[in-house]
Scaffold this motif. Structure first.
Motif, PDB file in Angstrom:
ATOM      1  N   MET A 237       0.808  -1.185   0.000  1.00 40.75           N
ATOM      2  CA  MET A 237       0.000   0.000   0.000  1.00 40.75           C
ATOM      3  C   MET A 237       0.868   1.272   0.000  1.00 40.75           C
ATOM      4  O   MET A 237       0.545   2.218  -0.674  1.00 40.75           O
ATOM      5  CB  MET A 237      -0.933  -0.049   1.218  1.00 40.75           C
ATOM      6  CG  MET A 237      -1.955   1.030   1.230  1.00 40.75           C
ATOM      7  SD  MET A 237      -3.186   0.652  -0.001  1.00 40.75           S
ATOM      8  CE  MET A 237      -4.464   1.677   0.524  1.00 40.75           C
ATOM      9  N   GLN A 238       1.980   1.223   0.792  1.00 42.93           N
ATOM     10  CA  GLN A 238       2.838   2.384   0.843  1.00 42.93           C
ATOM     11  C   GLN A 238       3.556   2.617  -0.488  1.00 42.93           C
ATOM     12  O   GLN A 238       3.816   3.752  -0.849  1.00 42.93           O
ATOM     13  CB  GLN A 238       3.876   2.238   1.955  1.00 42.93           C
ATOM     14  CG  GLN A 238       3.369   2.734   3.282  1.00 42.93           C
ATOM     15  CD  GLN A 238       4.490   2.804   4.287  1.00 42.93           C
ATOM     16  OE1 GLN A 238       5.500   2.117   4.161  1.00 42.93           O
ATOM     17  NE2 GLN A 238       4.301   3.619   5.288  1.00 42.93           N
ATOM     18  N   LYS A 239       3.859   1.542  -1.218  1.00 47.76           N
ATOM     19  CA  LYS A 239       4.484   1.684  -2.527  1.00 47.76           C
ATOM     20  C   LYS A 239       3.580   2.459  -3.468  1.00 47.76           C
ATOM     21  O   LYS A 239       4.042   3.253  -4.271  1.00 47.76           O
ATOM     22  CB  LYS A 239       4.759   0.297  -3.121  1.00 47.76           C
ATOM     23  CG  LYS A 239       6.151  -0.190  -2.937  1.00 47.76           C
ATOM     24  CD  LYS A 239       6.297  -1.462  -3.710  1.00 47.76           C
ATOM     25  CE  LYS A 239       7.747  -1.832  -3.801  1.00 47.76           C
ATOM     26  NZ  LYS A 239       7.967  -3.071  -4.487  1.00 47.76           N
ATOM     27  N   LYS A 240       2.307   2.217  -3.363  1.00 43.55           N
ATOM     28  CA  LYS A 240       1.335   2.876  -4.221  1.00 43.55           C
ATOM     29  C   LYS A 240       1.344   4.396  -3.966  1.00 43.55           C
ATOM     30  O   LYS A 240       1.308   5.192  -4.898  1.00 43.55           O
ATOM     31  CB  LYS A 240      -0.046   2.293  -3.941  1.00 43.55           C
ATOM     32  CG  LYS A 240      -1.078   2.624  -4.961  1.00 43.55           C
ATOM     33  CD  LYS A 240      -2.384   1.954  -4.581  1.00 43.55           C
ATOM     34  CE  LYS A 240      -3.157   1.594  -5.801  1.00 43.55           C
ATOM     35  NZ  LYS A 240      -4.427   0.995  -5.481  1.00 43.55           N
ATOM     36  N   TYR A 241       1.410   4.806  -2.691  1.00 45.85           N
ATOM     37  CA  TYR A 241       1.433   6.233  -2.361  1.00 45.85           C
ATOM     38  C   TYR A 241       2.725   6.893  -2.846  1.00 45.85           C
ATOM     39  O   TYR A 241       2.720   8.042  -3.273  1.00 45.85           O
ATOM     40  CB  TYR A 241       1.255   6.446  -0.855  1.00 45.85           C
ATOM     41  CG  TYR A 241      -0.148   6.156  -0.380  1.00 45.85           C
ATOM     42  CD1 TYR A 241      -1.232   6.843  -0.924  1.00 45.85           C
ATOM     43  CD2 TYR A 241      -0.386   5.203   0.591  1.00 45.85           C
ATOM     44  CE1 TYR A 241      -2.525   6.586  -0.494  1.00 45.85           C
ATOM     45  CE2 TYR A 241      -1.672   4.930   1.028  1.00 45.85           C
ATOM     46  CZ  TYR A 241      -2.741   5.625   0.484  1.00 45.85           C
ATOM     47  OH  TYR A 241      -4.018   5.363   0.901  1.00 45.85           O
ATOM     48  N   TRP A 242       3.841   6.165  -2.771  1.00 43.08           N
ATOM     49  CA  TRP A 242       5.095   6.704  -3.260  1.00 43.08           C
ATOM     50  C   TRP A 242       5.043   6.930  -4.769  1.00 43.08           C
ATOM     51  O   TRP A 242       5.515   7.943  -5.261  1.00 43.08           O
ATOM     52  CB  TRP A 242       6.261   5.758  -2.927  1.00 43.08           C
ATOM     53  CG  TRP A 242       6.758   5.947  -1.532  1.00 43.08           C
ATOM     54  CD1 TRP A 242       6.474   5.161  -0.453  1.00 43.08           C
ATOM     55  CD2 TRP A 242       7.591   6.990  -1.067  1.00 43.08           C
ATOM     56  NE1 TRP A 242       7.077   5.631   0.654  1.00 43.08           N
ATOM     57  CE2 TRP A 242       7.806   6.791   0.313  1.00 43.08           C
ATOM     58  CE3 TRP A 242       8.204   8.081  -1.665  1.00 43.08           C
ATOM     59  CZ2 TRP A 242       8.570   7.624   1.084  1.00 43.08           C
ATOM     60  CZ3 TRP A 242       8.990   8.903  -0.886  1.00 43.08           C
ATOM     61  CH2 TRP A 242       9.154   8.678   0.471  1.00 43.08           C
ATOM     62  N   ARG A 243       4.458   6.004  -5.478  1.00 39.23           N
ATOM     63  CA  ARG A 243       4.345   6.144  -6.933  1.00 39.23           C
ATOM     64  C   ARG A 243       3.434   7.308  -7.298  1.00 39.23           C
ATOM     65  O   ARG A 243       3.751   8.106  -8.189  1.00 39.23           O
ATOM     66  CB  ARG A 243       3.807   4.849  -7.549  1.00 39.23           C
ATOM     67  CG  ARG A 243       4.817   3.745  -7.546  1.00 39.23           C
ATOM     68  CD  ARG A 243       4.255   2.528  -8.195  1.00 39.23           C
ATOM     69  NE  ARG A 243       5.178   1.417  -8.049  1.00 39.23           N
ATOM     70  CZ  ARG A 243       4.863   0.165  -8.246  1.00 39.23           C
ATOM     71  NH1 ARG A 243       3.638  -0.165  -8.623  1.00 39.23           N
ATOM     72  NH2 ARG A 243       5.764  -0.775  -8.096  1.00 39.23           N
ATOM     73  N   ILE A 244       2.316   7.418  -6.613  1.00 44.16           N
ATOM     74  CA  ILE A 244       1.391   8.524  -6.887  1.00 44.16           C
ATOM     75  C   ILE A 244       2.066   9.855  -6.547  1.00 44.16           C
ATOM     76  O   ILE A 244       1.977  10.818  -7.312  1.00 44.16           O
ATOM     77  CB  ILE A 244       0.070   8.336  -6.098  1.00 44.16           C
ATOM     78  CG1 ILE A 244      -0.693   7.135  -6.660  1.00 44.16           C
ATOM     79  CG2 ILE A 244      -0.779   9.592  -6.180  1.00 44.16           C
ATOM     80  CD1 ILE A 244      -1.911   6.746  -5.834  1.00 44.16           C
ATOM     81  N   GLY A 245       2.751   9.910  -5.412  1.00 43.55           N
ATOM     82  CA  GLY A 245       3.464  11.133  -5.021  1.00 43.55           C
ATOM     83  C   GLY A 245       4.552  11.500  -6.008  1.00 43.55           C
ATOM     84  O   GLY A 245       4.732  12.672  -6.357  1.00 43.55           O
ATOM     85  N   ALA A 246       5.285  10.504  -6.489  1.00 46.52           N
ATOM     86  CA  ALA A 246       6.352  10.757  -7.462  1.00 46.52           C
ATOM     87  C   ALA A 246       5.764  11.254  -8.778  1.00 46.52           C
ATOM     88  O   ALA A 246       6.309  12.173  -9.398  1.00 46.52           O
ATOM     89  CB  ALA A 246       7.171   9.491  -7.688  1.00 46.52           C
ATOM     90  N   LEU A 247       4.644  10.689  -9.209  1.00 45.10           N
ATOM     91  CA  LEU A 247       4.003  11.135 -10.442  1.00 45.10           C
ATOM     92  C   LEU A 247       3.472  12.565 -10.311  1.00 45.10           C
ATOM     93  O   LEU A 247       3.603  13.369 -11.236  1.00 45.10           O
ATOM     94  CB  LEU A 247       2.864  10.188 -10.829  1.00 45.10           C
ATOM     95  CG  LEU A 247       3.299   8.838 -11.401  1.00 45.10           C
ATOM     96  CD1 LEU A 247       2.077   7.959 -11.632  1.00 45.10           C
ATOM     97  CD2 LEU A 247       4.063   9.030 -12.693  1.00 45.10           C
ATOM     98  N   VAL A 248       2.901  12.885  -9.157  1.00 44.27           N
ATOM     99  CA  VAL A 248       2.407  14.245  -8.933  1.00 44.27           C
ATOM    100  C   VAL A 248       3.574  15.227  -8.917  1.00 44.27           C
ATOM    101  O   VAL A 248       3.513  16.305  -9.519  1.00 44.27           O
ATOM    102  CB  VAL A 248       1.586  14.322  -7.616  1.00 44.27           C
ATOM    103  CG1 VAL A 248       1.308  15.760  -7.228  1.00 44.27           C
ATOM    104  CG2 VAL A 248       0.294  13.534  -7.752  1.00 44.27           C
ATOM    105  N   LEU A 249       4.665  14.861  -8.247  1.00 45.74           N
ATOM    106  CA  LEU A 249       5.849  15.717  -8.197  1.00 45.74           C
ATOM    107  C   LEU A 249       6.445  15.898  -9.590  1.00 45.74           C
ATOM    108  O   LEU A 249       6.780  17.014  -9.990  1.00 45.74           O
ATOM    109  CB  LEU A 249       6.890  15.125  -7.249  1.00 45.74           C
ATOM    110  CG  LEU A 249       8.164  15.941  -7.077  1.00 45.74           C
ATOM    111  CD1 LEU A 249       7.837  17.296  -6.454  1.00 45.74           C
ATOM    112  CD2 LEU A 249       9.158  15.193  -6.232  1.00 45.74           C
ATOM    113  N   LEU A 250       6.556  14.830 -10.341  1.00 48.29           N
ATOM    114  CA  LEU A 250       7.083  14.895 -11.695  1.00 48.29           C
ATOM    115  C   LEU A 250       6.179  15.750 -12.585  1.00 48.29           C
ATOM    116  O   LEU A 250       6.659  16.562 -13.379  1.00 48.29           O
ATOM    117  CB  LEU A 250       7.225  13.479 -12.268  1.00 48.29           C
ATOM    118  CG  LEU A 250       7.993  13.344 -13.570  1.00 48.29           C
ATOM    119  CD1 LEU A 250       9.416  13.861 -13.411  1.00 48.29           C
ATOM    120  CD2 LEU A 250       8.010  11.906 -14.012  1.00 48.29           C
ATOM    121  N   GLY A 251       4.883  15.578 -12.447  1.00 43.32           N
ATOM    122  CA  GLY A 251       3.939  16.405 -13.209  1.00 43.32           C
ATOM    123  C   GLY A 251       4.078  17.878 -12.856  1.00 43.32           C
ATOM    124  O   GLY A 251       4.012  18.747 -13.730  1.00 43.32           O
TER     125      GLY A 251
END
Length: 127
Positions: free
Chosen positions: A1-15
């Motif tokens: 579950m925490q991996k999912k939040y890291w990926r979403i956070g990284a995508l938002v930051l990259l965006g």
């Protein structure tokens, strides 16, 4: 579950980084063009009598385009000589306002048109 939040956070930051870069580089306003209108008005005043030079009226269309309306029976060559004189005076006035030569290289289009005789018209580019 925490991996999912890291990926979403990284995508938002990259965006966000891409959006900021896009705004700064692509959409950012280009170097603003100098406004020559005040210098043009002063040059028209210093140019002398328009009717003596074969013109009725001067229209400042933009900071890079000026239209002279011809009157009378002037030859196209006489009108072009008047535009060359105006260009020389304009260049002198622009150099007096801003002595930096790299900012005074804007090309200004001078044109003349006769109200009744469409064959009497022309364009002169002033640097």
């Amino acid at each position: 579950m925490q991996k999912k939040y890291w990926r979403i956070g990284a995508l938002v930051l990259l965006g966000g980084v891409f959006f900021i870069a896009y705004r700064l580089v692509i959409i950012a306003p280009q170097e603003t063009e100098e406004d020559n209108r005040q210098v043009i008005r002063e040059t028209i005043g210093a140019f002398g009598s328009l009717t003596a030079r074969g013109f009725d009226q001067v229209e400042i269309l933009s900071s890079r385009e000026i239209r002279f309306l011809a009157s009378g029976e002037q030859e196209a060559q006489e009108l072009e000589v008047s535009l060359q004189e105006f260009c020389a005076l304009l260049s002198k006035n622009r150099a007096g306002k801003d002595p930096a030569p790299e900012r005074n290289n804007t090309e200004i289009q001078l044109s003349y048109h006769h109200r009744q005789i469409p064959a009497i018209s022309g364009i002169y580019l002033c640097k």
